[in-house]
Design an enzyme around this catalytic site. Sequence first.
Site, mmCIF file in Angstrom:
data_model
loop_
_atom_site.group_PDB
_atom_site.id
_atom_site.type_symbol
_atom_site.label_atom_id
_atom_site.label_comp_id
_atom_site.label_asym_id
_atom_site.label_seq_id
_atom_site.Cartn_x
_atom_site.Cartn_y
_atom_site.Cartn_z
ATOM 1 N N HIS A 1 24.462 60.340 35.002
ATOM 2 C CA HIS A 1 23.014 60.117 34.994
ATOM 3 C C HIS A 1 22.221 61.368 35.397
ATOM 4 O O HIS A 1 21.255 61.734 34.740
ATOM 5 C CB HIS A 1 22.686 58.947 35.924
ATOM 6 N N LYS B 1 25.223 54.598 32.394
ATOM 7 C CA LYS B 1 25.238 55.898 33.095
ATOM 8 C C LYS B 1 25.766 55.758 34.512
ATOM 9 O O LYS B 1 25.525 54.751 35.184
ATOM 10 C CB LYS B 1 23.822 56.476 33.156
ATOM 11 N N ASP C 1 19.958 51.341 25.799
ATOM 12 C CA ASP C 1 20.207 52.326 26.852
ATOM 13 C C ASP C 1 20.003 51.675 28.218
ATOM 14 O O ASP C 1 18.901 51.266 28.567
ATOM 15 C CB ASP C 1 19.234 53.499 26.691
ATOM 16 N N TYR D 1 20.045 50.884 36.977
ATOM 17 C CA TYR D 1 18.896 50.088 36.543
ATOM 18 C C TYR D 1 19.028 48.631 37.016
ATOM 19 O O TYR D 1 18.095 47.847 36.860
ATOM 20 C CB TYR D 1 18.743 50.093 35.012
HETATM 21 N N1 LIG Z 1 18.310 59.512 31.947
HETATM 22 C C1 LIG Z 1 17.292 59.422 32.761
HETATM 23 O O1 LIG Z 1 17.232 60.073 33.814
HETATM 24 C C2 LIG Z 1 16.145 58.529 32.392
HETATM 25 C C3 LIG Z 1 14.922 58.624 33.086
HETATM 26 C C4 LIG Z 1 13.875 57.789 32.686
HETATM 27 C C5 LIG Z 1 14.048 56.885 31.625
HETATM 28 N N2 LIG Z 1 15.259 56.816 30.985
HETATM 29 C C6 LIG Z 1 15.464 55.896 29.832
HETATM 30 O O2 LIG Z 1 14.426 56.141 28.888
HETATM 31 C C7 LIG Z 1 13.792 54.907 28.548
HETATM 32 C C8 LIG Z 1 12.364 55.132 28.125
HETATM 33 O O3 LIG Z 1 11.630 55.873 29.091
HETATM 34 P P1 LIG Z 1 10.365 55.286 29.888
HETATM 35 O O4 LIG Z 1 10.436 53.803 29.936
HETATM 36 O O5 LIG Z 1 10.293 56.055 31.157
HETATM 37 O O6 LIG Z 1 9.108 55.779 29.035
HETATM 38 P P2 LIG Z 1 8.559 55.563 27.543
HETATM 39 O O7 LIG Z 1 9.514 54.816 26.708
HETATM 40 O O8 LIG Z 1 8.065 56.895 27.095
HETATM 41 O O9 LIG Z 1 7.253 54.686 27.796
HETATM 42 C C9 LIG Z 1 7.313 53.338 28.160
HETATM 43 C C10 LIG Z 1 5.871 52.849 28.345
HETATM 44 O O10 LIG Z 1 5.161 52.925 27.104
HETATM 45 C C11 LIG Z 1 4.624 51.631 26.771
HETATM 46 N N3 LIG Z 1 4.769 51.463 25.317
HETATM 47 C C12 LIG Z 1 5.924 51.329 24.611
HETATM 48 N N4 LIG Z 1 5.666 51.232 23.289
HETATM 49 C C13 LIG Z 1 4.325 51.314 23.158
HETATM 50 C C14 LIG Z 1 3.448 51.267 22.045
HETATM 51 N N5 LIG Z 1 3.913 51.131 20.789
HETATM 52 N N6 LIG Z 1 2.099 51.369 22.274
HETATM 53 C C15 LIG Z 1 1.624 51.498 23.525
HETATM 54 N N7 LIG Z 1 2.404 51.546 24.630
HETATM 55 C C16 LIG Z 1 3.742 51.457 24.444
HETATM 56 C C17 LIG Z 1 5.448 50.637 27.551
HETATM 57 O O11 LIG Z 1 4.679 49.516 27.889
HETATM 58 P P3 LIG Z 1 5.105 48.009 27.410
HETATM 59 O O12 LIG Z 1 6.481 47.745 27.971
HETATM 60 O O13 LIG Z 1 4.041 47.158 28.039
HETATM 61 O O14 LIG Z 1 5.059 48.004 25.904
HETATM 62 C C18 LIG Z 1 5.800 51.424 28.820
HETATM 63 O O15 LIG Z 1 4.733 51.366 29.753
HETATM 64 C C19 LIG Z 1 13.973 54.060 29.828
HETATM 65 O O16 LIG Z 1 13.769 52.696 29.581
HETATM 66 C C20 LIG Z 1 15.396 54.412 30.194
HETATM 67 O O17 LIG Z 1 16.297 53.662 29.398
HETATM 68 C C21 LIG Z 1 16.291 57.632 31.350
#
Ligand SMILES: NC(=O)c1ccc[n+]([C@@H]2O[C@H](COP(=O)([O-])OP(=O)(O)OC[C@H]3O[C@@H](n4cnc5c(N)ncnc54)[C@H](OP(=O)(O)O)[C@@H]3O)[C@@H](O)[C@H]2O)c1
Length: 278
Positions: free
Chosen positions: A108, A75, A45, A50
């Site tokens: 997006h 997006k 994704d 980004y």
């Molecule tokens: N459409 C939209 O508007 C929108 C908005 C926000 C995000 N997104 C998408 O959603 C994706 C994911 O969301 P997000 O990055 O905001 O949040 P997330 O995936 O809920 O959380 C990511 C965080 O969790 C940590 N983490 C991951 N796996 C882990 C595990 N097994 N144990 C402990 N910590 C862990 C990561 O750290 P480490 O990297 O250090 O492991 C990072 O700090 C984004 O990358 C993006 O592609 C889309």
Amino acid sequence: MTLPTLTLNDGHSIPTLGFGTYPLRGEPGVVAIRTAIDAGNRLLDTAFNYDNEGAVGRAIAASGVPREEFYVTSKLPGRYHPYEAATNAIRESTWRLGLEYLDLYLIHWPNPIEGKYVEAWQALVDAREAGIVRSIGVSNFTLEHLSAIEAATGVRPAVNQIELHPYFPQEEQLAAHKELGIVTEAWSPIGKGSAVREEPVIQELAARHGVSPTQLILRWHVQRGVIPIPKSANAQRQAENLDVFGFELSDDDVAAITALGRPDGRLFDGDPNHHQEM
Ligand SMILES: NC(=O)c1ccc[n+]([C@@H]2O[C@H](COP(=O)([O-])OP(=O)(O)OC[C@H]3O[C@@H](n4cnc5c(N)ncnc54)[C@H](OP(=O)(O)O)[C@@H]3O)[C@@H](O)[C@H]2O)c1
């Protein structure tokens, strides 16, 4: 490992779990996305905003995995909602990724104050007709935004990617998506490293199932029919996040996790009716 798939309302298949790439950029980003691919991730994704479509494309090319095994999503940014700009941006995304086509392209954010998302949707519909993208969808759309684009074009999105985690389980929106045959993707599925993993009910259920708190939360998504797209820069955690298909939660377990939801559970002020992202 082969990930299970769901079938979209346009007949295409999508993996039931994906990998979020924000904010993985540059050489370290390519390395992290490569390890995520090596671990078995195929749904990647990304987004124009980004600034990493190049890094994602480079990781795909270097992986040696055939293109058709990937499921690549990007997006459209808010500033490119006008039809002409949207059409160019979709093409630009494919060039940056170095791909002939994308599996899924999303708007997006709706940016309703600008009020151009219907035009943007028409551009996605036409890009699908032209074969540049296989499936089209939206992100952060409310039910009102969903019905506006369908009323104007006759085309219903295949996917809506929304904020969804135990503090914000989106029960009403999820039920409406199921009714409409729209697949839900969850962004920030594990609460972006927030306190949710420390919640006693999460800790207790994870211990009972012999899994990590993150695996428990990802399994909760999968059993609700939601596609989570967790991001991790760490190879060990990437592998951990894929390993959620060997255990099963009971209905009571699912309900106990959903009960963590609260009205102000959003991670930031991301109400799609007000939030503008250009
Ligand atoms: N459409 C939209 O508007 C929108 C908005 C926000 C995000 N997104 C998408 O959603 C994706 C994911 O969301 P997000 O990055 O905001 O949040 P997330 O995936 O809920 O959380 C990511 C965080 O969790 C940590 N983490 C991951 N796996 C882990 C595990 N097994 N144990 C402990 N910590 C862990 C990561 O750290 P480490 O990297 O250090 O492991 C990072 O700090 C984004 O990358 C993006 O592609 C889309």
